[in-house]
Design an enzyme around this catalytic site. Structure first.
Site, PDB file in Angstrom:
ATOM      1  N   TYR A  73       0.844  -1.204   0.000  1.00 20.81           N
ATOM      2  CA  TYR A  73       0.000   0.000   0.000  1.00 20.81           C
ATOM      3  C   TYR A  73       0.877   1.252   0.000  1.00 20.81           C
ATOM      4  O   TYR A  73       0.628   2.201  -0.747  1.00 20.81           O
ATOM      5  CB  TYR A  73      -0.920  -0.038   1.223  1.00 20.81           C
ATOM      6  CG  TYR A  73      -1.968   1.041   1.266  1.00 20.81           C
ATOM      7  CD1 TYR A  73      -3.072   1.004   0.409  1.00 20.81           C
ATOM      8  CD2 TYR A  73      -1.877   2.108   2.159  1.00 20.81           C
ATOM      9  CE1 TYR A  73      -4.051   1.995   0.463  1.00 20.81           C
ATOM     10  CE2 TYR A  73      -2.849   3.092   2.219  1.00 20.81           C
ATOM     11  CZ  TYR A  73      -3.939   3.034   1.365  1.00 20.81           C
ATOM     12  OH  TYR A  73      -4.912   4.011   1.413  1.00 20.81           O
ATOM     13  N   LYS A  81       0.937   4.046  -2.992  1.00 21.16           N
ATOM     14  CA  LYS A  81       0.509   5.433  -2.776  1.00 21.16           C
ATOM     15  C   LYS A  81       1.651   6.422  -3.031  1.00 21.16           C
ATOM     16  O   LYS A  81       1.409   7.524  -3.531  1.00 21.16           O
ATOM     17  CB  LYS A  81      -0.073   5.603  -1.366  1.00 21.16           C
ATOM     18  CG  LYS A  81      -1.396   4.848  -1.171  1.00 21.16           C
ATOM     19  CD  LYS A  81      -2.496   5.341  -2.117  1.00 21.16           C
ATOM     20  CE  LYS A  81      -3.855   4.719  -1.813  1.00 21.16           C
ATOM     21  NZ  LYS A  81      -4.912   5.176  -2.730  1.00 21.16           N
TER      22      LYS A  81
HETATM   23  N1  LIG Z   1     -10.382   5.325   4.577  1.00 21.03           N
HETATM   24  C1  LIG Z   1      -9.161   5.798   4.852  1.00 21.03           C
HETATM   25  O1  LIG Z   1      -8.773   5.957   6.027  1.00 21.03           O
HETATM   26  C2  LIG Z   1      -8.238   6.199   3.722  1.00 21.03           C
HETATM   27  C3  LIG Z   1      -7.071   6.868   4.062  1.00 21.03           C
HETATM   28  C4  LIG Z   1      -6.196   7.243   3.049  1.00 21.03           C
HETATM   29  C5  LIG Z   1      -6.486   6.948   1.756  1.00 21.03           C
HETATM   30  N2  LIG Z   1      -7.634   6.296   1.444  1.00 21.03           N
HETATM   31  C6  LIG Z   1      -7.896   6.009   0.041  1.00 21.03           C
HETATM   32  O2  LIG Z   1      -9.144   6.541  -0.325  1.00 21.03           O
HETATM   33  C7  LIG Z   1      -9.662   5.804  -1.437  1.00 21.03           C
HETATM   34  C8  LIG Z   1     -11.099   5.447  -1.169  1.00 21.03           C
HETATM   35  O3  LIG Z   1     -11.154   4.640  -0.020  1.00 21.03           O
HETATM   36  P1  LIG Z   1     -12.395   4.580   0.971  1.00 21.03           P
HETATM   37  O4  LIG Z   1     -11.842   4.732   2.327  1.00 21.03           O
HETATM   38  O5  LIG Z   1     -13.471   5.458   0.497  1.00 21.03           O
HETATM   39  O6  LIG Z   1     -12.749   3.015   0.804  1.00 21.03           O
HETATM   40  P2  LIG Z   1     -14.086   2.238   0.428  1.00 21.03           P
HETATM   41  O7  LIG Z   1     -13.724   0.809   0.580  1.00 21.03           O
HETATM   42  O8  LIG Z   1     -15.239   2.798   1.187  1.00 21.03           O
HETATM   43  O9  LIG Z   1     -14.286   2.601  -1.110  1.00 21.03           O
HETATM   44  C9  LIG Z   1     -13.420   2.108  -2.092  1.00 21.03           C
HETATM   45  C10 LIG Z   1     -14.243   1.753  -3.313  1.00 21.03           C
HETATM   46  O10 LIG Z   1     -13.312   1.317  -4.327  1.00 21.03           O
HETATM   47  C11 LIG Z   1     -13.911   0.195  -4.977  1.00 21.03           C
HETATM   48  N3  LIG Z   1     -12.869  -0.628  -5.569  1.00 21.03           N
HETATM   49  C12 LIG Z   1     -11.947  -1.388  -4.923  1.00 21.03           C
HETATM   50  N4  LIG Z   1     -11.187  -2.026  -5.809  1.00 21.03           N
HETATM   51  C13 LIG Z   1     -11.629  -1.670  -7.044  1.00 21.03           C
HETATM   52  C14 LIG Z   1     -11.242  -2.009  -8.358  1.00 21.03           C
HETATM   53  N5  LIG Z   1     -10.266  -2.885  -8.587  1.00 21.03           N
HETATM   54  N6  LIG Z   1     -11.901  -1.425  -9.387  1.00 21.03           N
HETATM   55  C15 LIG Z   1     -12.904  -0.560  -9.155  1.00 21.03           C
HETATM   56  N7  LIG Z   1     -13.329  -0.215  -7.942  1.00 21.03           N
HETATM   57  C16 LIG Z   1     -12.690  -0.759  -6.890  1.00 21.03           C
HETATM   58  C17 LIG Z   1     -14.663  -0.539  -3.887  1.00 21.03           C
HETATM   59  O11 LIG Z   1     -15.659  -1.400  -4.440  1.00 21.03           O
HETATM   60  C18 LIG Z   1     -15.241   0.608  -3.071  1.00 21.03           C
HETATM   61  O12 LIG Z   1     -16.512   0.976  -3.534  1.00 21.03           O
HETATM   62  C19 LIG Z   1      -8.727   4.606  -1.627  1.00 21.03           C
HETATM   63  O13 LIG Z   1      -7.828   4.888  -2.678  1.00 21.03           O
HETATM   64  C20 LIG Z   1      -7.974   4.539  -0.317  1.00 21.03           C
HETATM   65  O14 LIG Z   1      -6.696   3.970  -0.443  1.00 21.03           O
HETATM   66  C21 LIG Z   1      -8.542   5.910   2.402  1.00 21.03           C
END
Ligand SMILES: NC(=O)c1ccc[n+]([C@@H]2O[C@H](COP(=O)([O-])OP(=O)(O)OC[C@H]3O[C@@H](n4cnc5c(N)ncnc54)[C@H](O)[C@@H]3O)[C@@H](O)[C@H]2O)c1
Length: 252
Positions: A158, A162
């Protein structure tokens, strides 16, 4: 902000940060394409938002990403903003097994995380850029993470992905900035979404995760989505190649 007449594509748009962004863009008048591996959830959200469409896409698959942008072209005839946000961590593919040390990380998990989080962003960009150029320019926001800046043990895939997205963002900003395409990154802190909510509320993690956040709470998806809507807007017309931390001060 006024997004009437603008077409916005959001990957990972069916949940968490992406879904919050879809709601905010739609409320500001945009036509929104909600692209997600979970097509059912994407369709359910699209039905709630006037003028929105849903696309089932696995961003690991370059052909899916081309088809996704074709669907946007057919539905809206243009693309103004792309939010490349779909992502996973090591946790889901490990299916509940503890995070291994880096030398024990199974190759298929490494490939899956890099495949979604880094290759996936590249696949989206190569599909989106031609339509953005045809549309006379636009704005791209890629989702990075705290882990584009710092790391935690046992999160090699990860963290590497990133960091890679940050580099990709800067390259696109330099390469296409002269053609009216801005490319920035948003760097969420700890956000309460389905990606994290099974971990961050557990007593053994909660205090440790909250301690470095000066604001004293986890982010809600809207905290990050608002930053994305602003980065895509005309108000951010001179912001290019930047990373905006939406982390409550964690990195400070
Ligand atoms: N939640 C956190 O604390 C956090 C922190 C930093 C970064 N992020 C990043 O934010 C972004 C969104 O995450 P989130 O927290 O909203 O998570 P989430 O799991 O709620 O949403 C992620 C979405 O991406 C979709 N997805 C996953 N793999 C996929 C693929 N191969 N093709 C198409 N869609 C796909 C999932 O079905 C889901 O709907 C991600 O890139 C994550 O790394 C999240």
């Amino acid at each position: 902000m006024d997004y009437r007449g603008k077409a916005v594509l959001i990957t990972g748009g069916a949940s968490g940060i992406g879904a919050a962004a879809a709601r905010l863009f739609a409320a500001a008048g945009a036509s929104v394409a909600i692209a997600d591996r979970n097509g059912e959830a994407a369709s359910a959200l699209a039905q709630e938002l006037p003028g929105a469409i849903a696309c089932t896409v696995d961003v690991m698959n370059p052909d899916d990403c081309l088809a996704m942008v074709d669907a946007v072209r057919k539905a809206f005839g243009r693309l103004d903003c792309a939010f490349n946000n779909a992502g996973i961590t090591e946790v889901a593919p490990l299916k509940g097994a503890p995070l291994p040390e880096t030398h024990e990380l199974p190759l298929d998990i490494w490939r899956q995380v890099l495949g979604v989080d880094l290759d996936g962003v590249f696949h989206c960009l190569r599909a989106e850029l031609p339509l953005l150029l045809e549309s006379g320019g636009g704005a791209i926001v890629n989702t990075t993470s705290l882990q584009a800046h710092i790391s935690y043990p046992r999160t090699a895939a990860y963290t590497a992905a990133k960091h890679g997205v940050l580099g990709l963002t800067k390259t696109i900003a330099k390469e296409y900035g002269g053609r009216a395409i801005r490319c920035n990154a948003v760097s969420p802190g700890v956000v309460d979404t389905p990606l994290t909510n099974q971990v961050i509320h557990q007593p053994e993690y909660k205090d440790m995760l909250l301690a470095p956040i000066p604001i004293g709470r986890f982010a809600q998806p809207e905290d990050v989505a608002k930053a994305v809507v602003w980065l895509c807007s005309e108000d951010a017309a001179y912001i290019n190649g930047a990373v905006l931390a939406a982390d409550g001060g964690y990195l400070a």
